[in-house]
Design a protein around this motif. Structure first.
Motif, PDB file in Angstrom:
ATOM      1  N   TYR A   1     -19.543 -31.168  -1.689  1.00 44.84           N
ATOM      2  CA  TYR A   1     -19.113 -32.369  -1.044  1.00 44.84           C
ATOM      3  C   TYR A   1     -19.330 -33.408  -2.291  1.00 44.84           C
ATOM      4  O   TYR A   1     -20.611 -33.305  -2.657  1.00 44.84           O
ATOM      5  N   ARG A   2     -18.426 -34.119  -2.528  1.00 50.10           N
ATOM      6  CA  ARG A   2     -18.655 -35.402  -3.402  1.00 50.10           C
ATOM      7  C   ARG A   2     -18.405 -36.475  -2.669  1.00 50.10           C
ATOM      8  O   ARG A   2     -17.333 -36.532  -2.092  1.00 50.10           O
ATOM      9  N   ASN A   3     -19.086 -37.477  -3.351  1.00 49.03           N
ATOM     10  CA  ASN A   3     -18.441 -39.072  -2.800  1.00 49.03           C
ATOM     11  C   ASN A   3     -17.409 -39.657  -3.868  1.00 49.03           C
ATOM     12  O   ASN A   3     -17.102 -39.067  -4.738  1.00 49.03           O
ATOM     13  N   HIS A   4     -16.962 -40.651  -3.429  1.00 48.37           N
ATOM     14  CA  HIS A   4     -15.966 -41.484  -4.135  1.00 48.37           C
ATOM     15  C   HIS A   4     -16.420 -41.820  -5.573  1.00 48.37           C
ATOM     16  O   HIS A   4     -15.610 -42.178  -6.314  1.00 48.37           O
ATOM     17  N   ARG A   5     -17.588 -41.696  -5.840  1.00 52.85           N
ATOM     18  CA  ARG A   5     -18.096 -41.971  -7.137  1.00 52.85           C
ATOM     19  C   ARG A   5     -18.180 -40.776  -7.954  1.00 52.85           C
ATOM     20  O   ARG A   5     -18.801 -40.684  -9.025  1.00 52.85           O
ATOM     21  N   GLY A   6     -17.886 -39.480  -7.464  1.00 53.33           N
ATOM     22  CA  GLY A   6     -17.898 -38.183  -8.006  1.00 53.33           C
ATOM     23  C   GLY A   6     -19.255 -37.636  -8.042  1.00 53.33           C
ATOM     24  O   GLY A   6     -19.659 -36.545  -8.463  1.00 53.33           O
ATOM     25  N   GLU A   7     -20.407 -38.071  -7.137  1.00 54.15           N
ATOM     26  CA  GLU A   7     -21.916 -37.678  -7.222  1.00 54.15           C
ATOM     27  C   GLU A   7     -21.795 -36.621  -5.968  1.00 54.15           C
ATOM     28  O   GLU A   7     -21.042 -36.659  -5.017  1.00 54.15           O
ATOM     29  N   VAL A   8     -22.385 -35.417  -6.296  1.00 55.55           N
ATOM     30  CA  VAL A   8     -22.694 -34.381  -5.398  1.00 55.55           C
ATOM     31  C   VAL A   8     -23.485 -35.219  -4.347  1.00 55.55           C
ATOM     32  O   VAL A   8     -24.669 -35.345  -4.475  1.00 55.55           O
ATOM     33  N   VAL A   9     -23.062 -34.934  -3.053  1.00 51.97           N
ATOM     34  CA  VAL A   9     -24.055 -35.473  -2.055  1.00 51.97           C
ATOM     35  C   VAL A   9     -24.578 -34.358  -1.034  1.00 51.97           C
ATOM     36  O   VAL A   9     -25.673 -34.334  -0.624  1.00 51.97           O
ATOM     37  N   GLY A  10     -23.946 -33.276  -1.024  1.00 52.50           N
ATOM     38  CA  GLY A  10     -24.388 -31.994  -0.507  1.00 52.50           C
ATOM     39  C   GLY A  10     -23.683 -30.644  -0.715  1.00 52.50           C
ATOM     40  O   GLY A  10     -22.591 -30.794  -1.246  1.00 52.50           O
ATOM     41  N   VAL A  11     -24.354 -29.503  -0.343  1.00 54.97           N
ATOM     42  CA  VAL A  11     -23.772 -28.164  -0.742  1.00 54.97           C
ATOM     43  C   VAL A  11     -24.108 -27.488   0.411  1.00 54.97           C
ATOM     44  O   VAL A  11     -25.230 -27.337   0.974  1.00 54.97           O
ATOM     45  N   HIS A  12     -22.912 -26.776   1.246  1.00 53.23           N
ATOM     46  CA  HIS A  12     -23.146 -26.231   2.299  1.00 53.23           C
ATOM     47  C   HIS A  12     -22.792 -24.780   2.289  1.00 53.23           C
ATOM     48  O   HIS A  12     -21.587 -24.502   1.844  1.00 53.23           O
ATOM     49  N   ARG A  13     -23.649 -23.958   2.366  1.00 52.38           N
ATOM     50  CA  ARG A  13     -23.343 -22.431   2.314  1.00 52.38           C
ATOM     51  C   ARG A  13     -23.274 -22.048   3.885  1.00 52.38           C
ATOM     52  O   ARG A  13     -24.085 -22.241   4.955  1.00 52.38           O
ATOM     53  N   ASN A  14     -22.245 -20.933   4.110  1.00 52.93           N
ATOM     54  CA  ASN A  14     -22.048 -20.506   5.648  1.00 52.93           C
ATOM     55  C   ASN A  14     -21.889 -19.304   5.396  1.00 52.93           C
ATOM     56  O   ASN A  14     -20.901 -18.599   4.714  1.00 52.93           O
ATOM     57  N   VAL A  15     -22.173 -18.572   6.555  1.00 52.23           N
ATOM     58  CA  VAL A  15     -21.924 -17.055   6.709  1.00 52.23           C
ATOM     59  C   VAL A  15     -21.303 -17.045   8.164  1.00 52.23           C
ATOM     60  O   VAL A  15     -21.635 -17.481   9.171  1.00 52.23           O
ATOM     61  N   LEU A  16     -20.012 -16.175   8.041  1.00 54.00           N
ATOM     62  CA  LEU A  16     -19.148 -16.195   9.109  1.00 54.00           C
ATOM     63  C   LEU A  16     -18.996 -14.603   9.386  1.00 54.00           C
ATOM     64  O   LEU A  16     -18.873 -13.678   8.515  1.00 54.00           O
ATOM     65  N   PHE A  17     -19.090 -14.107  10.493  1.00 57.76           N
ATOM     66  CA  PHE A  17     -18.814 -12.738  10.831  1.00 57.76           C
ATOM     67  C   PHE A  17     -17.347 -12.505  11.377  1.00 57.76           C
ATOM     68  O   PHE A  17     -17.271 -13.219  12.437  1.00 57.76           O
ATOM     69  N   ARG A  18     -16.682 -11.728  10.961  1.00 54.89           N
ATOM     70  CA  ARG A  18     -15.213 -11.254  11.288  1.00 54.89           C
ATOM     71  C   ARG A  18     -15.309 -10.085  11.695  1.00 54.89           C
ATOM     72  O   ARG A  18     -15.439  -9.208  10.853  1.00 54.89           O
ATOM     73  N   TYR A  19     -14.975 -10.203  13.120  1.00 55.24           N
ATOM     74  CA  TYR A  19     -15.059  -8.763  13.608  1.00 55.24           C
ATOM     75  C   TYR A  19     -14.029  -8.391  14.533  1.00 55.24           C
ATOM     76  O   TYR A  19     -13.188  -9.269  15.213  1.00 55.24           O
ATOM     77  N   ARG A  20     -13.942  -7.118  14.991  1.00 53.38           N
ATOM     78  CA  ARG A  20     -13.031  -6.673  15.892  1.00 53.38           C
ATOM     79  C   ARG A  20     -13.561  -6.647  17.317  1.00 53.38           C
ATOM     80  O   ARG A  20     -14.519  -5.969  17.776  1.00 53.38           O
ATOM     81  N   SER A  21     -12.960  -7.504  18.286  1.00 55.88           N
ATOM     82  CA  SER A  21     -13.532  -7.764  19.632  1.00 55.88           C
ATOM     83  C   SER A  21     -13.338  -6.428  20.486  1.00 55.88           C
ATOM     84  O   SER A  21     -13.919  -6.283  21.451  1.00 55.88           O
ATOM     85  N   THR A  22     -12.278  -5.422  20.093  1.00 50.46           N
ATOM     86  CA  THR A  22     -12.127  -4.484  21.031  1.00 50.46           C
ATOM     87  C   THR A  22     -12.058  -3.291  20.071  1.00 50.46           C
ATOM     88  O   THR A  22     -11.470  -3.420  18.877  1.00 50.46           O
ATOM     89  N   PRO A  23     -13.037  -2.482  20.280  1.00 48.30           N
ATOM     90  CA  PRO A  23     -13.242  -0.993  19.410  1.00 48.30           C
ATOM     91  C   PRO A  23     -11.740  -0.389  19.350  1.00 48.30           C
ATOM     92  O   PRO A  23     -10.908  -0.308  20.201  1.00 48.30           O
ATOM     93  N   GLU A  24     -11.479   0.153  18.042  1.00 46.14           N
ATOM     94  CA  GLU A  24     -10.256   0.679  17.897  1.00 46.14           C
ATOM     95  C   GLU A  24      -9.716   1.867  18.828  1.00 46.14           C
ATOM     96  O   GLU A  24      -8.696   1.935  19.228  1.00 46.14           O
ATOM     97  N   GLU A  25     -10.774   2.407  19.142  1.00 44.72           N
ATOM     98  CA  GLU A  25     -10.309   3.727  20.251  1.00 44.72           C
ATOM     99  C   GLU A  25      -9.768   3.053  21.684  1.00 44.72           C
ATOM    100  O   GLU A  25      -9.358   3.769  22.389  1.00 44.72           O
ATOM    101  N   ALA A  26     -10.129   1.749  21.986  1.00 42.84           N
ATOM    102  CA  ALA A  26      -9.884   1.383  23.189  1.00 42.84           C
ATOM    103  C   ALA A  26      -8.463   0.600  23.027  1.00 42.84           C
ATOM    104  O   ALA A  26      -8.247  -0.109  24.191  1.00 42.84           O
TER     105      ALA A  26
END
Lengths: 155, 180
Positions: B153-178
């Motif tokens: 994230y940068r502000n309107h002066r071009g300065e970096v104000v923060g860096v946000h790292r995220n881990v998301l889990f993308r999964y199958r809610s129903t097993p394939e066999e079901a």
């Protein structure tokens, strides 16, 4: 309405010790809080307001989002560190969803006090429990004011 | 799971296709509006945070130069609107654009660094980058992939104000066999 009048804490770096304990905070998770969560974080993912969707995800009920916990951890840490402290870093791990009907309870303590690049830092660990056990935890790194009054450096 | 509009615009594909996204980056985008005091108040009332930096104009001006935005709002500033007149819709994160088999997501962890104060009235822009997509892993929720992304994230002066790292889990809610 005004916020509750409190005397702001001024936490000096030299006064902190590893093992210091943060005051416990408790909060109930109501459906109303989940709705406020969606609005206050602009997050309309259905797991946070649609019970059927949450259950389809294999979660018990509608659950609070990550951004809620960002704010909640920062509040619990900030009430201890004081409003002048600078949060330099927050590392958060979700362990289990916190759902409607749960009551949250925090446990917080200082992990370490150290200097890095001339900055006066402390790492604080906060855990959030419900009656199901540990749900989420975070380590917050604060830059604190020194006793000699040196201004806090942000980075 | 019955179809519900999640607003995520999930893209489907194989792990091999997903791996090709590692290192890709979005063009810089502006956050929706300037940093707003009403959003700050709603967020603080959500978590019951009475810090005067967020509420007390006089105190905040003396300490920060204006009303401070809570660090917990950083990721919120880049959340998209759900509708705009004739406009392009986008998901909250590039992570859901990565083709994978999973039909739903849940957030796992975040690591945020705060480098400069963000004050009411500032304008922010952001760039998001794909850091990693894991091989398939089994969890209690289902089998899926962990996706790591990072927003600067940068502000309107071009300065970096923060860096946000995220881990998301993308999964199958129903097993394939079901599945039907």
């Amino acid at each position: 309405m005004s916020p509750p009048a409190t005397t702001p804490v001024r936490r000096l770096w030299e006064e902190v010790q590893a093992g210091d304990v943060l005051p416990e905070v408790r909060m109930e998770v109501t459906l109303r809080r989940c709705v406020l969560d969606a609005a206050a974080t602009r997050d309309f993912f259905p797991g946070h307001h649609d019970r059927d969707y949450a259950r389809g995800q294999n979660v018990r009920d509608v659950y609070l989002n990550t951004m809620f916990f960002h704010g909640f951890f920062d509040r619990v840490g900030g009430e201890w560190a004081g409003p002048e402290a600078w949060l330099a870093r927050r590392r958060l791990d979700m362990v289990a969803p916190v759902c409607v009907g749960d009551t949250m309870r925090t446990e917080g303590r200082v992990l370490r006090r150290y200097e890095e690049d001339g900055r006066a830092l402390v790492d604080v660990e906060i855990l959030v429990f419900t009656d199901k056990g540990l749900c989420t935890k975070a380590v917050l790194t604060y830059a604190l004011r020194r006793a000699d009054g040196t201004p806090i450096r942000f980075a | 799971m019955a179809y519900v509009d999640t607003g995520l615009h999930l893209q489907y594909g194989s792990f091999e296709e997903a791996r090709a996204w590692i290192g890709s980056e979005t063009p810089p985008r502006d956050c929706e509006d300037e940093i707003e005091r009403s959003q700050i108040k709603y967020f603080c009332s959500l978590v019951e945070d009475g810090n005067p930096s967020y509420w007390d104009e006089e105190w905040a001006r003396a300490h920060w130069g204006g009303i401070l935005a809570p660090p917990g709002l950083l990721f919120v500033w880049s959340m998209p609107l759900l509708w705009r007149p004739g406009g392009e819709m986008r998901p909250p994160t590039i992570a859901t654009q990565i083709p994978l088999p999973g039909d739903t997501v849940i957030n796992v962890s975040t690591d945020s660094r705060f480098l400069r104060p963000v004050l009411a009235g500032d304008r922010l822009s952001f760039v998001e980058r794909v850091i990693d997509v894991s091989a398939e892993k089994k969890t209690q929720l289902g089998a899926g992939h962990f996706i790591t992304t990072e927003i600067t994230y940068r502000n309107h002066r071009g300065e970096v104000v923060g860096v946000h790292r995220n881990v998301l889990f993308r999964y199958r809610s129903t097993p394939e066999e079901a599945r039907p």
